[in-house]
Design a protein around this motif. Structure first.
Motif, PDB file in Angstrom:
ATOM      1  N   SER A 159      -7.262  63.643 -44.277  1.00  0.00           N
ATOM      2  CA  SER A 159      -7.242  62.242 -44.682  1.00  0.00           C
ATOM      3  C   SER A 159      -8.672  61.717 -44.786  1.00  0.00           C
ATOM      4  CB  SER A 159      -6.432  61.407 -43.692  1.00  0.00           C
ATOM      5  OG  SER A 159      -7.059  61.401 -42.435  1.00  0.00           O
ATOM      6  N   GLN A 160      -8.811  60.531 -45.355  1.00  0.00           N
ATOM      7  CA  GLN A 160     -10.134  59.943 -45.545  1.00  0.00           C
ATOM      8  C   GLN A 160     -10.848  59.671 -44.233  1.00  0.00           C
ATOM      9  OE1 GLN A 160      -8.952  56.628 -48.019  1.00  0.00           O
ATOM     10  NE2 GLN A 160      -9.587  57.717 -49.868  1.00  0.00           N
ATOM     11  N   ASP A 161     -10.098  59.516 -43.144  1.00  0.00           N
ATOM     12  CA  ASP A 161     -10.737  59.274 -41.849  1.00  0.00           C
ATOM     13  C   ASP A 161     -10.997  60.570 -41.081  1.00  0.00           C
ATOM     14  OD1 ASP A 161      -8.161  59.883 -41.123  1.00  0.00           O
ATOM     15  OD2 ASP A 161      -7.788  58.032 -40.025  1.00  0.00           O
ATOM     16  N   CYS A 180     -10.796  65.631 -55.368  1.00  0.00           N
ATOM     17  CA  CYS A 180     -10.964  65.148 -54.002  1.00  0.00           C
ATOM     18  C   CYS A 180     -12.238  64.349 -53.830  1.00  0.00           C
ATOM     19  CB  CYS A 180     -10.974  66.326 -53.032  1.00  0.00           C
ATOM     20  SG  CYS A 180      -9.342  67.045 -52.797  1.00  0.00           S
ATOM     21  N   ALA A 181     -13.085  64.341 -54.855  1.00  0.00           N
ATOM     22  CA  ALA A 181     -14.358  63.626 -54.763  1.00  0.00           C
ATOM     23  C   ALA A 181     -14.100  62.143 -54.576  1.00  0.00           C
ATOM     24  CB  ALA A 181     -15.184  63.850 -56.027  1.00  0.00           C
ATOM     25  N   THR A 182     -14.853  61.545 -53.664  1.00  0.00           N
ATOM     26  CA  THR A 182     -14.743  60.101 -53.457  1.00  0.00           C
ATOM     27  C   THR A 182     -15.747  59.398 -54.334  1.00  0.00           C
ATOM     28  OG1 THR A 182     -16.255  60.226 -51.583  1.00  0.00           O
ATOM     29  CG2 THR A 182     -13.890  60.301 -51.094  1.00  0.00           C
ATOM     30  N   LYS A 183     -15.410  58.217 -54.760  1.00  0.00           N
ATOM     31  CA  LYS A 183     -16.304  57.465 -55.653  1.00  0.00           C
ATOM     32  C   LYS A 183     -17.233  56.576 -54.891  1.00  0.00           C
ATOM     33  CE  LYS A 183     -13.035  57.514 -59.398  1.00  0.00           C
ATOM     34  NZ  LYS A 183     -12.217  56.779 -60.315  1.00  0.00           N
ATOM     35  N   VAL A 188      -3.520  71.767 -54.782  1.00  0.00           N
ATOM     36  CA  VAL A 188      -4.721  72.144 -54.020  1.00  0.00           C
ATOM     37  C   VAL A 188      -5.939  71.561 -54.736  1.00  0.00           C
ATOM     38  CG1 VAL A 188      -6.184  74.074 -53.287  1.00  0.00           C
ATOM     39  CG2 VAL A 188      -3.691  74.226 -53.065  1.00  0.00           C
ATOM     40  N   GLY A 189      -6.784  70.870 -53.988  1.00  0.00           N
ATOM     41  CA  GLY A 189      -7.970  70.234 -54.554  1.00  0.00           C
ATOM     42  C   GLY A 189      -7.703  68.844 -55.110  1.00  0.00           C
ATOM     43  N   HIS A 190      -6.482  68.365 -55.010  1.00  0.00           N
ATOM     44  CA  HIS A 190      -6.131  67.021 -55.489  1.00  0.00           C
ATOM     45  C   HIS A 190      -6.046  66.054 -54.313  1.00  0.00           C
ATOM     46  CE1 HIS A 190      -3.756  68.879 -59.112  1.00  0.00           C
ATOM     47  NE2 HIS A 190      -5.054  69.128 -59.164  1.00  0.00           N
ATOM     48  N   ARG A 191      -6.289  64.784 -54.609  1.00  0.00           N
ATOM     49  CA  ARG A 191      -6.037  63.724 -53.629  1.00  0.00           C
ATOM     50  C   ARG A 191      -4.591  63.282 -53.852  1.00  0.00           C
ATOM     51  NH1 ARG A 191      -9.135  61.521 -50.502  1.00  0.00           N
ATOM     52  NH2 ARG A 191     -11.021  62.007 -51.667  1.00  0.00           N
ATOM     53  N   THR A 224      -2.630  59.708 -47.044  1.00  0.00           N
ATOM     54  CA  THR A 224      -3.345  60.033 -48.278  1.00  0.00           C
ATOM     55  C   THR A 224      -4.560  60.869 -47.924  1.00  0.00           C
ATOM     56  OG1 THR A 224      -2.612  57.997 -49.345  1.00  0.00           O
ATOM     57  CG2 THR A 224      -4.560  59.075 -50.278  1.00  0.00           C
ATOM     58  N   GLY A 225      -4.769  61.926 -48.709  1.00  0.00           N
ATOM     59  CA  GLY A 225      -5.919  62.789 -48.481  1.00  0.00           C
ATOM     60  C   GLY A 225      -5.935  63.953 -49.443  1.00  0.00           C
TER      61      GLY A 225
END
Length: 111
Positions: free
Chosen positions: A50-52, A108-111, A71-74, A35-36
């Motif tokens: 990915s998130q890591d 893609c912004a994380t909360k 593009v630009g989506h998680r 996931t990323g």
């Protein structure tokens, strides 16, 4: 008789070669799920971070999977690639052949 046996063995071996080449890649023990965020480079190549922080180069085997639309989506991708559990250093890029894609978020912004 020897000629007959030789031809029979060649025929059996050839059948195995043809059968092995006709088997399509399938998600299974050799698949990986990541996931990323999808990004597109200036050279028209797609990657997922990915998130890591690991980077993956993405390729599609199936023309129905449209990386450009995400593009630009998680997203979560399932891909034929490194064996599950393979440790990939965060500085090394790994190529994945995407066989399935599911959108997680339009951002893609994380909360």
């Amino acid at each position: 008789m020897k000629l007959f046996l030789s031809l029979a063995l060649v025929g059996i071996a050839w059948t195995g070669v043809v059968r092995a080449q006709a088997t399509p890649p399938v998600a299974g023990s050799g698949s990986v799920t990541v996931t990323g965020c999808i990004e597109k480079s200036t050279t028209e190549e797609y990657s997922l971070t990915s998130q890591d922080g690991k980077k993956y180069e993405l390729r599609t085997i199936n023309n129905e999977i449209k990386l450009a639309d995400h593009v630009g989506h998680r997203v979560t991708v399932t891909a034929a690639g490194p064996r599950a559990g393979t440790n990939v250093p965060s500085t090394e890029r790994v190529s994945l052949d995407v066989i399935a894609l599911a959108m997680v978020s339009q951002s893609c912004a994380t909360k």
